[in-house]
Enzyme design. Structure first.
Site, PDB file in Angstrom:
ATOM      1  N   GLY A 147      -7.594  -6.798  46.521  1.00 31.08           N
ATOM      2  CA  GLY A 147      -7.988  -5.410  46.758  1.00 31.08           C
ATOM      3  C   GLY A 147      -8.917  -4.833  45.707  1.00 31.08           C
ATOM      4  N   GLN A 148      -9.545  -5.708  44.924  1.00 31.16           N
ATOM      5  CA  GLN A 148     -10.460  -5.217  43.887  1.00 31.16           C
ATOM      6  C   GLN A 148     -11.779  -4.780  44.525  1.00 31.16           C
ATOM      7  OE1 GLN A 148     -11.394  -8.062  40.786  1.00 31.16           O
ATOM      8  NE2 GLN A 148     -12.337  -6.487  39.485  1.00 31.16           N
TER       9      GLN A 148
ATOM     10  N   HIS B 176      -5.021   0.030  36.479  1.00 33.50           N
ATOM     11  CA  HIS B 176      -4.605   1.333  37.006  1.00 33.50           C
ATOM     12  C   HIS B 176      -3.294   1.711  36.322  1.00 33.50           C
ATOM     13  CE1 HIS B 176      -7.095   1.282  40.849  1.00 33.50           C
ATOM     14  NE2 HIS B 176      -7.088   0.000  40.571  1.00 33.50           N
TER      15      HIS B 176
ATOM     16  N   ASP C  90      -9.076   8.334  37.777  1.00 28.31           N
ATOM     17  CA  ASP C  90      -9.594   7.732  39.008  1.00 28.31           C
ATOM     18  C   ASP C  90     -10.200   8.834  39.886  1.00 28.31           C
ATOM     19  OD1 ASP C  90      -8.837   4.853  40.677  1.00 28.31           O
ATOM     20  OD2 ASP C  90      -9.564   6.571  41.826  1.00 28.31           O
TER      21      ASP C  90
ATOM     22  N   ASN D  97      -5.708  -5.028  40.340  1.00 28.30           N
ATOM     23  CA  ASN D  97      -6.200  -5.683  41.550  1.00 28.30           C
ATOM     24  C   ASN D  97      -7.259  -6.701  41.153  1.00 28.30           C
ATOM     25  OD1 ASN D  97      -4.595  -4.088  43.260  1.00 28.30           O
ATOM     26  ND2 ASN D  97      -6.111  -2.443  43.254  1.00 28.30           N
TER      27      ASN D  97
ATOM     28  N   HIS E 188     -10.201  -3.423  35.408  1.00 27.97           N
ATOM     29  CA  HIS E 188      -9.579  -2.122  35.155  1.00 27.97           C
ATOM     30  C   HIS E 188      -8.086  -2.219  35.425  1.00 27.97           C
ATOM     31  CE1 HIS E 188     -11.261  -2.320  39.220  1.00 27.97           C
ATOM     32  NE2 HIS E 188     -10.223  -1.613  39.626  1.00 27.97           N
TER      33      HIS E 188
HETATM   34  P1  5GP Z   1      -9.838  -1.321  42.675  1.00 27.15           P
HETATM   35  O1  5GP Z   1      -9.748  -1.101  44.160  1.00 27.15           O
HETATM   36  O2  5GP Z   1     -11.071  -2.106  42.307  1.00 27.15           O
HETATM   37  O3  5GP Z   1      -8.600  -1.844  42.051  1.00 27.15           O
HETATM   38  O4  5GP Z   1      -9.983   0.117  42.057  1.00 27.15           O
HETATM   39  C1  5GP Z   1     -11.188   0.791  41.934  1.00 27.15           C
HETATM   40  C2  5GP Z   1     -10.822   2.227  41.671  1.00 27.15           C
HETATM   41  O5  5GP Z   1     -11.961   2.861  41.114  1.00 27.15           O
HETATM   42  C3  5GP Z   1     -10.447   3.019  42.920  1.00 27.15           C
HETATM   43  O6  5GP Z   1      -9.143   3.558  42.748  1.00 27.15           O
HETATM   44  C4  5GP Z   1     -11.522   4.089  43.023  1.00 27.15           C
HETATM   45  O7  5GP Z   1     -10.993   5.316  43.444  1.00 27.15           O
HETATM   46  C5  5GP Z   1     -12.057   4.161  41.616  1.00 27.15           C
HETATM   47  N1  5GP Z   1     -13.468   4.487  41.488  1.00 27.15           N
HETATM   48  C6  5GP Z   1     -14.506   3.923  42.168  1.00 27.15           C
HETATM   49  N2  5GP Z   1     -15.680   4.448  41.756  1.00 27.15           N
HETATM   50  C7  5GP Z   1     -15.363   5.361  40.785  1.00 27.15           C
HETATM   51  C8  5GP Z   1     -16.156   6.236  39.988  1.00 27.15           C
HETATM   52  O8  5GP Z   1     -17.385   6.270  40.062  1.00 27.15           O
HETATM   53  N3  5GP Z   1     -15.479   7.020  39.101  1.00 27.15           N
HETATM   54  C9  5GP Z   1     -14.127   6.991  38.968  1.00 27.15           C
HETATM   55  N4  5GP Z   1     -13.583   7.814  38.071  1.00 27.15           N
HETATM   56  N5  5GP Z   1     -13.355   6.179  39.715  1.00 27.15           N
HETATM   57  C10 5GP Z   1     -13.963   5.386  40.617  1.00 27.15           C
END
Ligand code: 5GP
Ligand code: ZN
Length: 111
Positions: free
Chosen positions: A90-91, A99, A28, A84, A97
């Site tokens: 919180g997505q 985590h 991440d 999420n 994905h």
């Molecule tokens: P969500 O909030 O959708 O569950 O998680 C998205 C995650 O993707 C976040 O933890 C954020 O830090 C990560 N993220 C967003 N853009 C990028 C990216 O371009 N590269 C990487 N490695 N992580 C990303």
């Protein structure tokens, strides 16, 4: 399609820490713990409610997660999986994905 996780999963951006035929994983960009890996299907699936492929779901949770937990060293002391989903979930990236977070004691409830 202009999806950042599709690009990363295709190897066009960043570094993969795990890859097989159907799944990719990478660190991440904004880690919330010493280990914070994102596990994604290579095909574009918007979120968990769109994941129709049972084999792919089973593959992620029964094969990929244990492998990455072992590879990152969190298999011994435990870790957390988070998926999420949608706005209130919180997505922020609309490519499914998982985590995998670990390397420190987690708290509950989540924010
Ligand atoms: P969500 O909030 O959708 O569950 O998680 C998205 C995650 O993707 C976040 O933890 C954020 O830090 C990560 N993220 C967003 N853009 C990028 C990216 O371009 N590269 C990487 N490695 N992580 C990303
Ligand atoms: Zn995508």
């Amino acid at each position: 399609m202009d999806c950042i996780f599709c690009k990363i999963a295709r190897g066009e951006l960043g570094t993969l820490i795990y890859e097989d035929e159907t799944v990719a994983a990478f660190n991440d960009a904004n880690p919330q713990a010493p280990v914070h890996v994102l596990i994604v299907p290579k095909i574009h699936v918007a979120n968990i409610t769109e994941l129709a492929d049972k084999n792919l779901a089973a593959h992620i949770f029964t094969e990929v997660v244990p492998k990455i937990a072992q590879k990152t060293g969190v298999d011994k002391n435990g870790f957390r999986l988070v998926v999420n989903t949608g706005d209130e979930g919180g997505q922020t990236v609309n490519h499914l994905h998982v985590h995998l977070i670990g390397g420190r004691k987690m708290t509950w409830p989540p924010g």
